[in-house]
Design a protein around this motif. Structure first.
Motif, PDB file in Angstrom:
ATOM      1  N   CYS A  54       0.835  -1.197   0.000  1.00 43.86           N
ATOM      2  CA  CYS A  54       0.000   0.000   0.000  1.00 43.86           C
ATOM      3  C   CYS A  54       0.877   1.258   0.000  1.00 43.86           C
ATOM      4  CB  CYS A  54      -0.917   0.006   1.223  1.00 43.86           C
ATOM      5  SG  CYS A  54      -2.076   1.377   1.217  1.00 43.86           S
ATOM      6  N   ASN A  55       0.577   2.171  -0.903  1.00 47.35           N
ATOM      7  CA  ASN A  55       1.368   3.401  -0.981  1.00 47.35           C
ATOM      8  C   ASN A  55       0.630   4.611  -0.403  1.00 47.35           C
ATOM      9  OD1 ASN A  55      -0.491   4.350  -2.962  1.00 47.35           O
ATOM     10  ND2 ASN A  55       0.636   3.261  -4.560  1.00 47.35           N
ATOM     11  N   ASN A  56      -0.539   4.364   0.234  1.00 47.41           N
ATOM     12  CA  ASN A  56      -1.329   5.448   0.807  1.00 47.41           C
ATOM     13  C   ASN A  56      -1.195   5.426   2.336  1.00 47.41           C
ATOM     14  OD1 ASN A  56      -3.353   7.115   1.869  1.00 47.41           O
ATOM     15  ND2 ASN A  56      -4.798   6.651   0.224  1.00 47.41           N
ATOM     16  N   PRO A  57      -0.471   6.392   2.930  1.00 50.90           N
ATOM     17  CA  PRO A  57      -0.225   6.382   4.379  1.00 50.90           C
ATOM     18  C   PRO A  57      -1.502   6.406   5.217  1.00 50.90           C
ATOM     19  CG  PRO A  57       0.925   8.235   3.306  1.00 50.90           C
ATOM     20  CD  PRO A  57       0.138   7.538   2.253  1.00 50.90           C
ATOM     21  N   ASP A  58      -2.564   7.024   4.695  1.00 53.98           N
ATOM     22  CA  ASP A  58      -3.831   7.081   5.442  1.00 53.98           C
ATOM     23  C   ASP A  58      -4.440   5.684   5.591  1.00 53.98           C
ATOM     24  OD1 ASP A  58      -3.571   9.805   5.615  1.00 53.98           O
ATOM     25  OD2 ASP A  58      -4.764  10.211   3.824  1.00 53.98           O
ATOM     26  N   VAL A  59      -4.296   4.874   4.548  1.00 56.71           N
ATOM     27  CA  VAL A  59      -4.807   3.492   4.593  1.00 56.71           C
ATOM     28  C   VAL A  59      -3.929   2.658   5.524  1.00 56.71           C
ATOM     29  CG1 VAL A  59      -5.276   1.400   3.236  1.00 56.71           C
ATOM     30  CG2 VAL A  59      -5.794   3.659   2.266  1.00 56.71           C
ATOM     31  N   VAL A  60      -2.607   2.827   5.411  1.00 63.12           N
ATOM     32  CA  VAL A  60      -1.648   2.079   6.240  1.00 63.12           C
ATOM     33  C   VAL A  60      -1.959   2.289   7.728  1.00 63.12           C
ATOM     34  CG1 VAL A  60       0.791   1.862   6.895  1.00 63.12           C
ATOM     35  CG2 VAL A  60       0.171   2.150   4.487  1.00 63.12           C
ATOM     36  N   GLU A  61      -2.302   3.530   8.089  1.00 66.42           N
ATOM     37  CA  GLU A  61      -2.555   3.871   9.495  1.00 66.42           C
ATOM     38  C   GLU A  61      -3.792   3.176  10.069  1.00 66.42           C
ATOM     39  OE1 GLU A  61      -1.038   5.138  12.165  1.00 66.42           O
ATOM     40  OE2 GLU A  61       0.585   5.008  10.723  1.00 66.42           O
ATOM     41  N   LEU A  62      -4.716   2.765   9.206  1.00 61.96           N
ATOM     42  CA  LEU A  62      -5.979   2.172   9.676  1.00 61.96           C
ATOM     43  C   LEU A  62      -5.839   0.714  10.106  1.00 61.96           C
ATOM     44  CD1 LEU A  62      -8.506   3.632   7.076  1.00 61.96           C
ATOM     45  CD2 LEU A  62      -8.420   4.154   9.513  1.00 61.96           C
ATOM     46  N   HIS A  63      -4.673   0.107   9.859  1.00 59.27           N
ATOM     47  CA  HIS A  63      -4.530  -1.327  10.126  1.00 59.27           C
ATOM     48  C   HIS A  63      -3.333  -1.569  11.030  1.00 59.27           C
ATOM     49  CE1 HIS A  63      -5.303  -5.556   9.238  1.00 59.27           C
ATOM     50  NE2 HIS A  63      -4.011  -5.732   9.056  1.00 59.27           N
ATOM     51  N   ASN A  64      -3.503  -2.432  12.027  1.00 57.44           N
ATOM     52  CA  ASN A  64      -2.387  -2.718  12.938  1.00 57.44           C
ATOM     53  C   ASN A  64      -2.430  -4.176  13.397  1.00 57.44           C
ATOM     54  OD1 ASN A  64      -0.063  -1.620  14.363  1.00 57.44           O
ATOM     55  ND2 ASN A  64      -1.190  -2.159  16.212  1.00 57.44           N
ATOM     56  N   ASN A 102      12.119   1.058  10.134  1.00 59.49           N
ATOM     57  CA  ASN A 102      11.355   1.828  11.126  1.00 59.49           C
ATOM     58  C   ASN A 102      10.158   2.566  10.535  1.00 59.49           C
ATOM     59  OD1 ASN A 102      12.778   1.167  13.513  1.00 59.49           O
ATOM     60  ND2 ASN A 102      14.452   2.501  12.861  1.00 59.49           N
ATOM     61  N   LYS A 103       9.755   2.168   9.345  1.00 61.66           N
ATOM     62  CA  LYS A 103       8.589   2.792   8.717  1.00 61.66           C
ATOM     63  C   LYS A 103       7.465   1.756   8.634  1.00 61.66           C
ATOM     64  CE  LYS A 103       7.073   4.807   4.358  1.00 61.66           C
ATOM     65  NZ  LYS A 103       7.294   4.759   2.914  1.00 61.66           N
ATOM     66  N   LYS A 104       6.258   2.183   8.983  1.00 59.85           N
ATOM     67  CA  LYS A 104       5.119   1.269   8.952  1.00 59.85           C
ATOM     68  C   LYS A 104       4.646   1.073   7.508  1.00 59.85           C
ATOM     69  CE  LYS A 104       0.571   0.633  11.109  1.00 59.85           C
ATOM     70  NZ  LYS A 104      -0.474   1.246  11.931  1.00 59.85           N
ATOM     71  N   SER A 105       4.471  -0.190   7.115  1.00 62.43           N
ATOM     72  CA  SER A 105       4.008  -0.513   5.767  1.00 62.43           C
ATOM     73  C   SER A 105       2.804  -1.455   5.874  1.00 62.43           C
ATOM     74  CB  SER A 105       5.101  -1.223   4.961  1.00 62.43           C
ATOM     75  OG  SER A 105       6.294  -0.507   4.986  1.00 62.43           O
ATOM     76  N   LEU A 106       2.118  -1.640   4.754  1.00 61.15           N
ATOM     77  CA  LEU A 106       0.982  -2.566   4.715  1.00 61.15           C
ATOM     78  C   LEU A 106       1.106  -3.413   3.456  1.00 61.15           C
ATOM     79  CD1 LEU A 106      -1.693  -3.493   5.962  1.00 61.15           C
ATOM     80  CD2 LEU A 106      -2.849  -1.649   4.739  1.00 61.15           C
ATOM     81  N   GLU A 143      -5.362   2.364  -7.143  1.00 70.08           N
ATOM     82  CA  GLU A 143      -4.236   3.319  -7.187  1.00 70.08           C
ATOM     83  C   GLU A 143      -3.451   3.391  -5.878  1.00 70.08           C
ATOM     84  OE1 GLU A 143      -8.074   5.857  -6.836  1.00 70.08           O
ATOM     85  OE2 GLU A 143      -7.426   4.033  -7.867  1.00 70.08           O
ATOM     86  N   ASP A 144      -4.022   2.818  -4.802  1.00 71.81           N
ATOM     87  CA  ASP A 144      -3.320   2.823  -3.508  1.00 71.81           C
ATOM     88  C   ASP A 144      -2.340   1.672  -3.359  1.00 71.81           C
ATOM     89  OD1 ASP A 144      -4.772   5.030  -2.725  1.00 71.81           O
ATOM     90  OD2 ASP A 144      -6.251   3.899  -1.558  1.00 71.81           O
ATOM     91  N   TRP A 145      -2.299   0.767  -4.333  1.00 71.16           N
ATOM     92  CA  TRP A 145      -1.523  -0.470  -4.169  1.00 71.16           C
ATOM     93  C   TRP A 145      -0.585  -0.705  -5.344  1.00 71.16           C
ATOM     94  CZ3 TRP A 145      -1.973  -3.454   0.263  1.00 71.16           C
ATOM     95  CH2 TRP A 145      -3.001  -3.065   1.138  1.00 71.16           C
ATOM     96  N   ASP A 146       0.648  -1.113  -5.034  1.00 67.58           N
ATOM     97  CA  ASP A 146       1.645  -1.468  -6.050  1.00 67.58           C
ATOM     98  C   ASP A 146       2.062  -2.922  -5.847  1.00 67.58           C
ATOM     99  OD1 ASP A 146       1.852   1.238  -7.025  1.00 67.58           O
ATOM    100  OD2 ASP A 146       2.994   1.699  -5.204  1.00 67.58           O
ATOM    101  N   LEU A 147       2.610  -3.529  -6.892  1.00 70.36           N
ATOM    102  CA  LEU A 147       3.080  -4.919  -6.798  1.00 70.36           C
ATOM    103  C   LEU A 147       4.564  -4.951  -6.455  1.00 70.36           C
ATOM    104  CD1 LEU A 147       1.407  -6.612  -9.922  1.00 70.36           C
ATOM    105  CD2 LEU A 147       0.667  -6.722  -7.542  1.00 70.36           C
TER     106      LEU A 147
END
Length: 500
Positions: free
Chosen positions: A273-283, A309-313, A385-389
């Motif tokens: 996921c390349n959208n930080p707002d989406v990444v933040e919604l999941h933990n 040290n960076k959060k990814s999804l 558009e929020d996701w890359d392979l």
């Protein structure tokens, strides 16, 4: 050809997490042994151990449904889950020892607390998950696991997964907060930095071309360095930890234990996921159920990851096929691994695994939008558009003849092949792999250095307090170890988890 010839006690082939673990254990047990490492790439942890080439899950069977099988009588067999959990506890103890001994500085650079969850849909799957939860939660190893099919509770646990979802079929999840996200690439690099400081000779851009027994029972390796010149190196003991590259070297060794074994490569693709707002919604790490015909390592999961040290999804993996045995391997790897002694084994596997072959072909042909449709089973409102392979690593599944499965049985797991005299060992296979590295390497040492095990035992117990004991049968020891590893690795303690 170079005139360089060296003699050493131990040679480790491949600078991945397995060689790093074995080298570190040996340096703690016998500091005066000389150890040499050969890695064909330019630095450590670049193939299977690299953080982008694996799921980064601390595999403890907390959420992976393929480790708990439903038996014909409807009961759930948790024996494999218990075994994997116990093995992961061994890794946690060793990592804690390394932190407490200041051999690793900051545990947050490679491990973090992260809830592990299983998520299923459909009445039959919900019934299975309920039974699995009951079987596991009665066991002290899985203490703290919760089950819910309440939409409000699930929304609290996994908001990204639950929002925009239609309620046309039952859905349920289990959650356990003692799960972990592990950056095996970072861990591997830390361990090799430590080994270098202990005068272990690490040779990058060195490719092992051949190995053979010498008359005095040692192993002579033919190694090509970065300049293309060939060197000869001799050792009393060789560990082949070259990921997918191990099978070819095992075959070149000529040991009888390496006969009748083949390998089947499966590649993986993740969506990131390349959208930080989406990444933040999941933990959490949320594992689903594998589709019919899919190999166990293709269980779909939606993972929070911490890389640099960076959060990814990440979501995946989607299986793929390439004849390469390594990401940086050759298109001829699969063909050249077929020998007269394993031809029948390989052909038998091909005949048995038609469903898997069909599945892999389907996976390879998926478009991005079709992959998005699979992602939307987890995140109904996902935008393309929020996701890359991202292409993950190659995994070579072991094919061998077994009593239970017959000729050409595909093995999903980690296998160690050891010569009868213990002078060489090769690691093959895939998941749970890195998570159980310490236990696997302890077993290698038992088989290969039986004459030293008794004298090493006190030091092993210092590094791994539960050595030789079953944690499941010793709940008090288990609690002590949970507390000490949580403290050393800066993870959430039992009290914090209970309060949470």
């Amino acid at each position: 050809m170079s005139n360089r010839e060296t003699k050493t006690d131990v040679i480790l082939i491949g600078a991945g997490v397995m060689s790093a673990t074995l080298g570190t254990l040996l340096k703690e047990l016998v500091p005066d042994w000389n150890i040499t490492v050969f890695e064909k790439l330019g630095k450590a942890g670049e193939e299977s151990s690299n953080e982008w080439n694996n799921a980064g899950t601390g595999h403890a069977a907390l959420c992976e449904l393929n480790y708990t099988v439903e038996k014909p009588d409807g009961s759930v067999d948790i024996s494999k889950a218990i075994q994997i959990n116990e093995q992961f506890q061994v890794s946690m103890q060793f990592w804690s020892y390394l932190v407490n001994s200041k051999l690793i500085k900051d545990p947050k650079d490679f491990i973090r607390s992260l809830p592990h969850m299983s998520l299923v849909q459909g009445e039959e799957n919900v019934t299975f998950l309920k039974k699995r939860f009951k079987a596991l939660s009665d066991n002290p190893l899985f203490e703290g696991m919760e089950f819910s099919e309440n939409p409000a509770k699930l929304m609290e646990w996994i908001p990204l997964v639950m929002q925009d979802r239609s309620w046309n079929e039952p859905i349920a999840a289990t959650k356990i907060d003692s799960g972990t996200d592990v950056n095996f690439g970072a861990l591997t690099r830390m361990l090799f930095e430590h080994l270098e400081s202990k005068n272990v000779e690490i040779n990058y851009n060195h490719s092992v071309k051949d190995l053979k027994r010498t008359n005095d029972g040692q192993w002579e390796l033919k190694v090509q360095n970065g300049n293309g010149t060939v060197e000869r190196h001799t050792a009393k003991f060789v560990f082949v930890g070259g990921g997918g590259g191990s099978l070819h070297l095992l075959q070149k060794s000529g040991i009888p234990e390496g006969k009748h074994i083949g390998g089947f490569p499966v590649s993986g693709i993740f969506m990131v996921c390349n959208n930080p707002d989406v990444v933040e919604l999941h933990n959490a790490k949320v594992y689903g159920k594998a589709k019919v015909g899919a190999p166990p390592m293709s269980v779909p999961h939606l993972d929070t990851r911490y890389i640099d040290n960076k959060k990814s999804l990440l979501f995946g993996p989607f299986a793929g096929f390439s004849p390469k045995f390594l990401k940086t391997g050759s298109m001829l790897d699969l063909v050249t691994s077929v020998k007269s002694h394993n031809l029948l084994t390989m052909l038998s596997a091909g005949a048995k695994e038609m469903a898997l072959t069909k599945y892999l072909i389907q996976q390879v042909l998926l478009s991005k939008e079709q992959r998005m449709e699979e992602l939307r089973e987890f995140i109904p409102g996902a935008n393309s558009e929020d996701w890359d392979l991202v292409v993950a690593g190659q995994r070579v599944q072991v094919i061998k003849d077994t009593e239970a499965g017959g000729k050409g049985t595909l093995q999903f797991g980690t296998e160690v092949i050891t010569a009868a005299d213990g002078s060489i060992a090769a690691l093959l296979g895939a998941s749970p792999g890195a998570s159980t590295a310490v236990q696997v390497m302890l077993e290698v040492m038992k088989k290969c250095f039986p004459q030293h095990v008794d004298e090493w035992e006190p030091k092993i117990r210092e590094m791994i307090p539960s050595y030789g004991a079953s944690l499941m049968e010793n709940p008090e020891l288990l609690r002590d170890i949970h507390a000490s590893t949580a403290k050393a690795l800066a993870l959430k303690t039992e009290k914090e988890l209970a309060y949470h």
